[in-house]
Design a protein around this motif. Structure first.
Motif, PDB file in Angstrom:
ATOM      1  N   LEU A 126     -84.707 -68.204  28.776  1.00 16.30           N
ATOM      2  CA  LEU A 126     -85.761 -69.040  28.212  1.00 16.30           C
ATOM      3  C   LEU A 126     -86.810 -69.388  29.263  1.00 16.30           C
ATOM      4  N   GLU A 127     -86.363 -69.610  30.496  1.00 14.58           N
ATOM      5  CA  GLU A 127     -87.315 -69.882  31.575  1.00 14.58           C
ATOM      6  C   GLU A 127     -88.211 -68.675  31.810  1.00 14.58           C
ATOM      7  N   ALA A 128     -87.627 -67.469  31.725  1.00 18.56           N
ATOM      8  CA  ALA A 128     -88.404 -66.249  31.904  1.00 18.56           C
ATOM      9  C   ALA A 128     -89.435 -66.086  30.789  1.00 18.56           C
ATOM     10  N   MET A 129     -89.096 -66.480  29.565  1.00 18.31           N
ATOM     11  CA  MET A 129     -90.053 -66.396  28.454  1.00 18.31           C
ATOM     12  C   MET A 129     -91.252 -67.316  28.691  1.00 18.31           C
ATOM     13  N   LEU A 130     -91.013 -68.473  29.314  1.00 13.10           N
ATOM     14  CA  LEU A 130     -92.076 -69.463  29.518  1.00 13.10           C
ATOM     15  C   LEU A 130     -92.810 -69.275  30.840  1.00 13.10           C
TER      16      LEU A 130
END
Length: 502
Positions: free
Chosen positions: A319-323
């Protein structure tokens, strides 16, 4: 019906009841009678809820903000654990996006019915969910389902704490350890749970909004990677049913705590209204985030940044990579996302504190919030230990926990509709704490235990696959519901004939 229930609660208590359950005029007076320290009394004046499992008298069921129950269930499930459960379809069971989403949709449509329906009992009886279970499992017999329920709630808190801790660590570029992140998440959840019903409802009404913003932003910057999911192998029926069992275990285990949050509602509220608030509160966040989780997981290998963040099943890193494309704003959003689990943990801590009092009845004299501290002390070390085996822990846990909750639901429903004819006035509320006035619980326990032999044959777990499950996939929760219900009818009929109780 309400006049009968009012008479039931207003009539003088018997001598036996006074010995077991002495009347206590109000939460503050009750507390002052046993506890004299000034700090604890001050907590009550600040609005911290001390009431545990004692029935909420019909005159005290005055809450008319019925939409609260929608926000309780919506916020509890609008978080990264729901997202993670959806990723299991592609990541663990090898399903394509279409098959994963269809299983998620149809099994949630079915399994949300039971916990949503049981929320309608709280306003009618003023009893917490596991206290209601005493009217089928008995005063002492209910201890066994209480143990399973505590294990289940503890497991969900552990999984949520791990996800929250992982996500916080991902924001800090691993300068913050998972363990410290887990402690931060657990302490925030404790503070919310500690205060009780009013603060919990206030928090759950608001906490979903920043989470929604985060997921909208994540879709805005990463949605282009979700348009062309890779093809997958045709799914077999056994794999689909095994994933379905995991999805069922996610939602059906809310059944043993459903009424914990509705026992202060006005008793004349429409059951249809409470059911619909609850059903939509479960269905909307679970289906949407589980389907999103499946879509992201199946496309993650095609996006190098996502795939790196998703190493070893690190959902927080994914999720951090998506953001990440949004820069420092993305880090802020990821922090908000890590806090999404606090709504689930806090409400679960609240129910855990009530279950402990049912599990060990003499602890009813201890204020409820004390057990929130105990729950935190148990969850934190277990979450730290299990944090590096998240996917194995999640799959094994969800697969197993649905079996007992399914059997519990069948027994509770049959007791209500068959033996009490769907009439809430046949629950003598004066007897809630009197072992001799309640069923023995032998019928309920015998039905549940006797069904285990067939359930085992239908299990499909990493450590054991039953001979039936080898062909059908995991159908354990369906078998648990049917078998325990079939067995309960003759067992309970015999118990009534022998004891002449209701």
């Amino acid at each position: 019906m309400w006049n009968k229930m009012q008479e039931q609660q207003d009539r003088p208590a018997s001598d036996d009841q006074e010995k077991v359950d002495p009347p206590l005029p109000s939460p503050i007076k009750q507390f002052e009678a046993g506890y004299s320290d000034r700090w604890s009394k001050q907590l009550l004046t600040w609005g911290v809820e001390a009431r545990g499992i004692r029935p909420v008298h019909i005159d005290q069921r005055t809450d008319t903000q019925f939409s609260k129950i929608f926000f309780i269930w919506f916020t509890m499930n609008f978080n990264i654990l729901s997202f993670s459960a959806g990723t299991l379809g592609p990541a663990v069971f090898g399903l394509g996006l279409r098959e994963s989403c269809l299983v998620i949709l149809f099994f949630n449509l079915l399994c949300c019915i039971l916990p949503a329906y049981l929320t309608t009992w709280g306003p009618k009886l003023g009893l917490r969910q596991m206290v209601q279970a005493r009217y089928s499992f008995g005063y002492y017999g209910v201890i066994l389902p209480c143990i399973f329920n505590l294990i289940g709630m503890c497991g969900f808190c552990i999984l949520n704490s791990i996800l929250g801790g992982q996500t916080l660590a991902a924001v800090a570029d691993n300068d913050l350890s998972w363990s410290v992140g887990i402690v931060i998440i657990a302490v925030i959840s404790l503070l919310i749970s500690f205060c009780g019903y009013k603060v919990l409802n206030w928090y759950e009404r608001l906490a979903w909004l920043p989470v929604l913003i985060v997921f909208v932003v994540a879709l805005g910057v990463g949605g282009k990677h979700l348009t062309n999911p890779p093809p997958s192998e045709p799914a077999t029926a056994s794999v689909i049913l095994s994933f379905a069992s995991t999805i069922a275990g996610f939602v059906i285990t809310y059944s043993p705590l459903s009424s914990d949050f509705t026992s202060y509602f006005q008793p004349d509220v429409s059951s249809v209204k409470i059911f619909l608030y609850s059903y939509i509160g479960f269905l909307l966040p679970i289906v949407s985030l589980q389907c999103l989780g499946a879509a992201v997981a199946i496309n993650a290998p095609l996006v190098p940044v996502w795939n790196t963040g998703y190493t070893d099943g690190n959902v927080g890193g994914l999720l951090e990579a998506m953001l990440r494309p949004t820069g420092n704003f993305g880090k802020f959003l990821t922090v908000l996302l890590s806090l999404s689990v606090t709504g689930n943990i806090a409400a679960t801590f609240y129910s855990m504190s009530l279950n402990i009092q049912v599990f060990i009845p003499w602890l009813v004299i201890v204020p409820r919030y004390v057990f929130s501290l105990l729950a935190t002390a148990v969850v934190v070390p277990l979450a730290i230990v299990g944090s590096h085996r998240f996917y194995n822990t999640l799959t094994d846990f969800l697969g197993l926990i649905g079996y007992w909750a399914s059997a519990y639901g069948a027994i509770i429903l049959l007791e209500h509709f068959l033996f009490r004819r769907g009439d809430f006035t046949l629950y003598d509320l004066q007897n809630w704490n009197l072992p001799r006035k309640l069923p023995t619980g032998v019928a309920a326990l015998a039905a549940g235990i006797a069904s285990v032999s067939l359930i085992v044959l239908c299990m499909d777990q990493a450590w054991f696959v039953g001979p039936i499950a080898e062909t059908t996939g995991d159908i354990g929760f369906e078998v648990a519901f049917c078998m325990s219900g079939i067995l309960y009818v003759p067992f309970r009929w015999l118990e009534i004939r022998l004891r002449k109780d209701t």
